[in-house]
Scaffold this active site. Structure first.
Site, PDB file in Angstrom:
ATOM      1  N   ARG A   1       0.835  -1.212   0.000  1.00  0.00           N
ATOM      2  CA  ARG A   1       0.000   0.000   0.000  1.00  0.00           C
ATOM      3  C   ARG A   1       0.867   1.259   0.000  1.00  0.00           C
ATOM      4  O   ARG A   1       0.462   2.287  -0.529  1.00  0.00           O
ATOM      5  CB  ARG A   1      -0.936  -0.004   1.209  1.00  0.00           C
TER       6      ARG A   1
ATOM      7  N   LYS B   1     -18.105 -17.126   3.349  1.00  0.00           N
ATOM      8  CA  LYS B   1     -19.534 -16.882   3.524  1.00  0.00           C
ATOM      9  C   LYS B   1     -20.234 -16.363   2.286  1.00  0.00           C
ATOM     10  O   LYS B   1     -19.754 -15.441   1.635  1.00  0.00           O
ATOM     11  CB  LYS B   1     -19.721 -15.844   4.622  1.00  0.00           C
TER      12      LYS B   1
ATOM     13  N   GLY C   1      -7.408  -8.158  -0.203  1.00  0.00           N
ATOM     14  CA  GLY C   1      -7.555  -9.103   0.893  1.00  0.00           C
ATOM     15  C   GLY C   1      -6.879 -10.426   0.594  1.00  0.00           C
ATOM     16  O   GLY C   1      -5.755 -10.454   0.086  1.00  0.00           O
TER      17      GLY C   1
ATOM     18  N   GLY D   1     -12.284  -4.481   1.704  1.00  0.00           N
ATOM     19  CA  GLY D   1     -13.685  -4.049   1.738  1.00  0.00           C
ATOM     20  C   GLY D   1     -14.021  -3.110   0.589  1.00  0.00           C
ATOM     21  O   GLY D   1     -15.114  -3.175   0.020  1.00  0.00           O
TER      22      GLY D   1
HETATM   23  C1  3PG Z   1      -8.839  -1.763   5.212  1.00  0.00           C
HETATM   24  O1  3PG Z   1      -7.730  -2.278   5.312  1.00  0.00           O
HETATM   25  O2  3PG Z   1      -9.886  -2.411   5.136  1.00  0.00           O
HETATM   26  C2  3PG Z   1      -8.887  -0.263   5.107  1.00  0.00           C
HETATM   27  O3  3PG Z   1      -7.675   0.310   5.436  1.00  0.00           O
HETATM   28  C3  3PG Z   1     -10.039   0.319   5.905  1.00  0.00           C
HETATM   29  O4  3PG Z   1      -9.875   0.022   7.260  1.00  0.00           O
HETATM   30  P1  3PG Z   1     -11.149  -0.180   8.172  1.00  0.00           P
HETATM   31  O5  3PG Z   1     -11.857  -1.402   7.681  1.00  0.00           O
HETATM   32  O6  3PG Z   1     -10.641  -0.309   9.577  1.00  0.00           O
HETATM   33  O7  3PG Z   1     -12.023   1.050   7.999  1.00  0.00           O
HETATM   34 MG    MG Z   2     -11.464  -3.352   6.476  1.00  0.00          MG
END
Ligand code: 3PG
Ligand code: MG
Length: 400
Positions: free
Chosen positions: A42, A207, A357, A380
Site C-alpha cells: 500500500r 460466507k 484481501g 472491503g
Molecule cells: C482496510 O484495510 O480495510 C482499510 O484500510 C479500511 O480500514 P477499516 O476497515 O478499519 O475502515
Molecule cells: Mg477493512
C-alpha cells in the site's frame, strides 16, 4: 463522469494534503516497541502520486489511519512512525513525521514544510473526530492544504472525516484522485462495465453472506461466475446436497436458492470437494463428489476435477475478476484449488483483476502478481466496488 487526477493540477509551490491508505500489516519485534511492516504494497502503490507532486515543485502532507485503535493516545502498536520510515527508504529522501494530527507538532511542521518536502501525520484515528466525521477536526486538517488528493483506495468505502468532511471543507480548492485510486476505479468499475467477453468472475471465501451483493451485481454483467470456498457448501445445501461437518450458513440457504435460480447456468458450482476429518493439515483426507461429503468430514478445498474445469473456463476468458480463495489456502494441501485458479489466471491473456484481501495475498505469495493486470489494494473497498456501489469519498471530487 471521470475524476480529475493529480496529473491535471499545477502543484508548484502548493501544499498537497493527500489521504493515503497506509493501513499496512505490522508485527511486533522482540525488545522493540516499534512494530515492523510485513507488507508495504500500500505504501509502494502510493509513491507515483507523491513523486508527481514533488517533481511538480509542490510539497506533500500525508494522512492515513492504521488499524482500529481504541484509545486516543499514541499507542505504539497503531503508530504510523514505522510507515514514515519505510516511506523515507522508498522515496530515498527525508520524510518528516508529526506526532499528532491537528496538534502543535503537526501544525508547525506542516506550515514550515518547504516545497519538495514530505510530512506524515500520526494515525488519524487517534482522534475520535476521524470516525465521527467531526467538522472542527476536518476544518483544521483542511487548512493545511492548497490541494486535496484522495489516493486511499482501501478506505474509499468509508466516510471518515479525512475522506469526506476534509475535502468538503476545501471548497474552491482542487480536489482530485491520485494515480492509485484512478487505476483501481479504471479496473474495478470501467473494465467491468465494458468487459471483453467471455467475462468470468471467480468468487470464493467462507460466507455467501459476504458476497450476496457482488453475486447479484456480477450476474448482471458476467458470462460465468465460478464459486469456490466454504460458501460453495451453503449452495450445496440449497441443492439438497450432503455437506457433512462443513462450514455453512444455514440461515442463508434460501438466499442461496434464489441466487441459483437467478444465476441459472451462469452460476457454476464445484463438482468435487477435497475434505478432511479435522481442520488440520495432517487430518485424514478424501476427495468426494460435491454434495456427498460424509458425516465427520468437512470440505476444505475444491477438488481436482473442479480445479481443472475452472482452469479451462479461465483460459478461455478475456476478462477475469477474482475475489476470495477456493479453499483453506494457508493450510496445504488445501491450497491446491486456489493455486490452480491463480496459475490459470497468470497464464491467460485476459484482463485480470484480483480483489484485495486474501486473493491479493494469495497471488502475491504465489509470485504471480506481476502476471495479472491489476491487484487491488482494497479489501472491503474492492468488494464494495464490485457490488456496484458509489463512494461518497470519490463522488465529491472534481470531475474532469
Ligand atoms: C482496510 O484495510 O480495510 C482499510 O484500510 C479500511 O480500514 P477499516 O476497515 O478499519 O475502515
Ligand atoms: Mg477493512
Amino acid at each position: 463522469m471521470a475524476k480529475k487526477t493529480i496529473a491535471e493540477v499545477d502543484v508548484a509551490g502548493k501544499a498537497v494534503l493527500m489521504r493515503v491508505d497506509f493501513n499496512v500489516p505490522l508485527e511486533s519485534v522482540p525488545d522493540n516497541e516499534q512494530q515492523q511492516i510485513t507488507d508495504d504494497r500500500r505504501i509502494r502503490m502510493a509513491l507515483p502520486s507523491i513523486e508527481k507532486v514533488l517533481q511538480g515543485g509542490g510539497r506533500v502532507i500525508l494522512m492515513s489511519h492504521l488499524g482500529r485503535p481504541k484509545g486516543t493516545a499514541g499507542d505504539a502498536k497503531f503508530s504510523l512512525k514505522p510507515v514514515a520510515e519505510r516511506l523515507r527508504q522508498l522515496l530515498g529522501r527525508e520524510v518528516l513525521f508529526a506526532s499528532d494530527t491537528v496538534g502543535e507538532d503537526a501544525l508547525s511542521k506542516a506550515r514550515n514544510l518547504p516545497n519538495g518536502g514530505v510530512l506524515v501525520l500520526e494515525n488519524l484515528r487517534f482522534n475520535p473526530g476521524e470516525k465521527q466525521g467531526d467538522r472542527q477536526f476536518a476544518q483544521t486538517l483542511a487548512s493545511l492544504g492548497d490541494v486535496y488528493c484522495n489516493d486511499a483506495f482501501g478506505t474509499c468505502h468509508r466516510s471518515d472525516a479525512s475522506m469526506v468532511a476534509v475535502p468538503e471543507a476545501m471548497a474552491g480548492k482542487p480536489k482530485v484522485v491520485g494515480y492509485l485510486v484512478a487505476k483501481e476505479i479504471q479496473y474495478l468499475t470501467e473494465t467491468i462495465a465494458n468487459p471483453q467477453r467471455p467475462f468470468v468472475a471467480i468468487l470464493g471465501g467462507a460466507k455467501v453472506s459476504d458476497k450476496i451483493q457482488v453475486i447479484h451485481n456480477l450476474l448482471g454483467i458476467c458470462d460465468r461466475i465460478l464459486i469456490g470456498g466454504a460458501m460453495a457448501y451453503t449452495f450445496s445445501l440449497a441443492q439438497g446436497g450432503q455437506v457433512g461437518d462443513s462450514l455453512v450458513e444455514p440461515d442463508k440457504v434460501d438466499l442461496a436458492s434464489e441466487l441459483l435460480e437467478k444465476g441459472g447456468s451462469k452460476l457454476v458450482l464445484p463438482v468435487d470437494t477435497h475434505c478432511g476429518d479435522d481442520f488440520r493439515a495432517d487430518c485424514n483426507k478424501k476427495i468426494v463428489a460435491a454434495g456427498s461429503i460424509p458425516a465427520g468430514f468437512q470440505g476444505l478445498d475444491i477438488g481436482p476435477r473442479t480445479a481443472a474445469q475452472y482452469g479451462e473456463v479461465v483460459r478461455e476468458a478475456k476478462t477475469v475478476v477474482w475475489n476470495g480463495p477456493m479453499g483453506v489456502f494457508e493450510m496445504p494441501p488445501f491450497d491446491a484449488g486456489t493455486k490452480a485458479v491463480a496459475e490459470a489466471i497468470a497464464e491467460s491473456d485476459a484482463v485480470s483483476i484480483i480483489g484485495g484481501g486474501d486473493s491479493a495475498a494469495a497471488i502475491e505469495q504465489l509470485g504471480f502478481a506481476d502476471r495479472v493486470s491489476h491487484v487491488s489494494t482494497g479489501g472491503g473497498a474492492s468488494l464494495a466496488m464490485l457490488e456496484g456501489k458509489k463512494f461518497a469519498a470519490v463522488e465529491l471530487l472534481d470531475d474532469v
